[in-house]
Design a protein around this motif. Structure first.
Motif, short mmCIF file in Angstrom:
data_model
loop_
_atom_site.label_atom_id
_atom_site.label_comp_id
_atom_site.label_asym_id
_atom_site.label_seq_id
_atom_site.Cartn_x
_atom_site.Cartn_y
_atom_site.Cartn_z
N LEU A 59 2.00 -12.15 -20.44
CA LEU A 59 2.92 -11.22 -19.70
C LEU A 59 2.59 -11.38 -18.34
CD1 LEU A 59 3.75 -8.16 -22.06
CD2 LEU A 59 5.04 -10.21 -21.70
N GLU A 64 5.76 -10.59 -15.39
CA GLU A 64 6.64 -9.41 -16.02
C GLU A 64 6.00 -8.10 -15.33
OE1 GLU A 64 9.10 -9.35 -18.24
OE2 GLU A 64 8.89 -11.35 -18.64
N ARG A 70 3.54 -2.82 -21.12
CA ARG A 70 4.48 -3.30 -21.96
C ARG A 70 3.72 -3.79 -23.19
NH1 ARG A 70 8.03 -7.88 -20.47
NH2 ARG A 70 8.76 -7.41 -22.70
#
Length: 97
Positions: A59, A64, A70
């Motif tokens: 990620l 991200e 997350r």
């Protein structure tokens, strides 16, 4: 009548082992700062957190927002399904897919 299990759509085409082979020293340091343990320690002692750390790195590479949050919010099932399975790789190599 048995139902055939659905094929899981993986977020990353690599297996966890293949992804681990691409991790840089800088990324290992990032994991140590974020998770307070070395990535290699998770690989030996805590497979679930090891995969969570690899998801975090993927990620992060994808830019991200808040990759640690997350990855940390994912269920065990979501973490397990994130990377390709070793069986998927073997099926692709044999031409069966």
């Amino acid at each position: 009548m048995t139902t055939k299990p659905q094929k899981v759509e993986h977020q990353c085409d690599l297996t966890p082992g293949q992804f681990y082979d691409t991790v840089t020293g800088e990324e290992r340091g990032l994991v140590k700062r974020a998770f307070r343990e070395p990535l290699a320690q998770f690989a030996k002692d805590d497979k679930e957190t090891f995969v969570e750390a690899l998801v975090f790195l993927d990620l992060h590479r994808r830019r991200e927002p808040d990759p640690k949050a997350r990855a940390h919010a994912m269920t065990i099932k979501e973490l397990q399904d994130y990377f390709a399975d070793d069986e998927d790789e073997e099926a692709d190599d044999s031409g069966e897919g």
